[in-house]
Structures are given as structure tokens and as C-alpha cells.
Design a protein around this motif. Sequence first.
Motif, PDB file in Angstrom:
ATOM      1  N   GLY A  66       0.790  -1.230   0.000  1.00 18.38           N
ATOM      2  CA  GLY A  66       0.000   0.000   0.000  1.00 18.38           C
ATOM      3  C   GLY A  66       0.823   1.282   0.000  1.00 18.38           C
ATOM      4  N   ARG A  67       2.138   1.158   0.027  1.00 21.80           N
ATOM      5  CA  ARG A  67       3.005   2.342   0.079  1.00 21.80           C
ATOM      6  C   ARG A  67       3.425   2.773  -1.319  1.00 21.80           C
ATOM      7  NH1 ARG A  67       7.029   1.362   4.962  1.00 21.80           N
ATOM      8  NH2 ARG A  67       6.820   3.599   5.206  1.00 21.80           N
ATOM      9  N   SER A  68       3.794   4.023  -1.441  1.00 17.19           N
ATOM     10  CA  SER A  68       4.097   4.596  -2.752  1.00 17.19           C
ATOM     11  C   SER A  68       5.358   4.009  -3.375  1.00 17.19           C
ATOM     12  CB  SER A  68       4.248   6.117  -2.647  1.00 17.19           C
ATOM     13  OG  SER A  68       5.498   6.442  -2.073  1.00 17.19           O
ATOM     14  N   ALA A  69       5.353   3.976  -4.688  1.00 18.26           N
ATOM     15  CA  ALA A  69       6.500   3.469  -5.433  1.00 18.26           C
ATOM     16  C   ALA A  69       7.735   4.336  -5.204  1.00 18.26           C
ATOM     17  CB  ALA A  69       6.177   3.393  -6.922  1.00 18.26           C
ATOM     18  N   THR A  70       7.545   5.624  -5.012  1.00 21.58           N
ATOM     19  CA  THR A  70       8.704   6.497  -4.785  1.00 21.58           C
ATOM     20  C   THR A  70       9.393   6.171  -3.470  1.00 21.58           C
ATOM     21  OG1 THR A  70       7.277   8.211  -3.824  1.00 21.58           O
ATOM     22  CG2 THR A  70       7.802   8.405  -6.164  1.00 21.58           C
ATOM     23  N   GLU A  71       8.668   5.569  -2.556  1.00 20.66           N
ATOM     24  CA  GLU A  71       9.229   5.154  -1.267  1.00 20.66           C
ATOM     25  C   GLU A  71       9.734   3.712  -1.311  1.00 20.66           C
ATOM     26  OE1 GLU A  71       7.604   4.672   3.328  1.00 20.66           O
ATOM     27  OE2 GLU A  71       6.339   5.644   1.842  1.00 20.66           O
ATOM     28  N   VAL A  72       8.956   2.833  -1.927  1.00 18.84           N
ATOM     29  CA  VAL A  72       9.238   1.403  -1.897  1.00 18.84           C
ATOM     30  C   VAL A  72      10.342   0.993  -2.877  1.00 18.84           C
ATOM     31  CG1 VAL A  72       8.238  -0.884  -2.347  1.00 18.84           C
ATOM     32  CG2 VAL A  72       6.955   0.822  -1.028  1.00 18.84           C
ATOM     33  N   LEU A  73      10.267   1.461  -4.112  1.00 21.72           N
ATOM     34  CA  LEU A  73      11.230   1.010  -5.116  1.00 21.72           C
ATOM     35  C   LEU A  73      12.686   1.285  -4.733  1.00 21.72           C
ATOM     36  CD1 LEU A  73       9.539   1.656  -8.579  1.00 21.72           C
ATOM     37  CD2 LEU A  73       9.799  -0.477  -7.317  1.00 21.72           C
ATOM     38  N   PRO A  74      13.028   2.485  -4.262  1.00 23.99           N
ATOM     39  CA  PRO A  74      14.435   2.677  -3.883  1.00 23.99           C
ATOM     40  C   PRO A  74      14.885   1.715  -2.777  1.00 23.99           C
ATOM     41  CG  PRO A  74      13.324   4.786  -4.039  1.00 23.99           C
ATOM     42  CD  PRO A  74      12.267   3.720  -4.153  1.00 23.99           C
TER      43      PRO A  74
END
Length: 189
Positions: A66-74
Amino acid sequence: MLDAALDVFAEKGIDGASVKDVAAAAGVTPGLLYHYFAGKEALVTALLRERGFARRLRELLEQDRGRSATEVLPRVMREFDGLLAANAKLLRLFFAAGHSHENVRSVLAEFVAEGQAAMADYLRSRVAEGELRDHDAHTTATALFASLAVGRSAGIPVDVAELVGLVLHGLVRPDGDTPPETEREITGA
């Protein structure tokens, strides 16, 4: 036995190593090794299945669904890069395993597909939430993982932040204006 097998395969390659070499490195008889593994391919397959990263990637992506890709992907890609760096022998085995061993290639393909599927599922969930534009999530997952794995394998680590930024923001200028000559090249007009 698997630790010894990994060391021997990393040093001699799959084709250059024998079951006898692995048994000697493990401090066991070849007969004992054959009791647990049918042969060299079975050892390689067990290493790929037990030491692979796909399970860890799926855990990371599921916990942050449920968390944003800008937070999760890195974060996920940094951890994946760290796993690659910490498991250089296993990475060498991944790249060597599929060349001349069809059964091993099949297991390797399953492993890679599992990691890509986990990432693609996460990316699709972010598309469904409206955070990311619709795209081929499988291609994006492949590009992310392959870039880091090939870079590590070649001894040229990829800057994770740059890679993730490129995937998230693309190459289009921030103002959205594409110079006319570039627009013609893209559209063929």
C-alpha cells in the motif's frame, strides 16, 4: 554441503567441478553426497532454490503493497543490490547455470520469473491506485532487476537511486515539452 558446493562451483564453474570435488570440500564421501543429491545438477538446483532472492523480494513487496513506489522502489532495489553484492558467488552461479544445463536453466527461469512477478504485481497495484501510469509492469520489473544483476556480475555496480529515478520519471523533460525534432523521431512523422 551446499556451502561447499557453492564454493566449488564458484571457483571451478559447474562444468569444471565434479561431485568428487564438492564432496572433498564438504568433508564427506561422494556416496553421502549422492545420498542427498542425484548429482551436480541437483546440487545447483538446490542452491538456486534455497539461496535465491525471490522469496525475500516477495516479502518486501507484500509488506509495502500500500506504500508509494517512490518510497518502496528505492528501498527494495537497494536491498536487492545488497543481496547481489553479499552473494557474489551465487550471482556467478546464476549467470553460469543456464548455459549448458537445461534442467538448471529451467529452475533459474522459475526463480527469475518469481522475482519479476512479485515486482510486476506491486507495480500493477500502484497503477490501480493511480500513482503510476499504465505500463508493461513485467518489462519494468525485468529492467530493474536485470540492470542491477548484470552490473554486479560485470563488476560495474549501478547507481540504484539513478536507476529507480529513471524508471519512475523516464527521460522526458520535466516541463513535458518535447523538442520538435525529437517528437518527429519518436512518432516517425
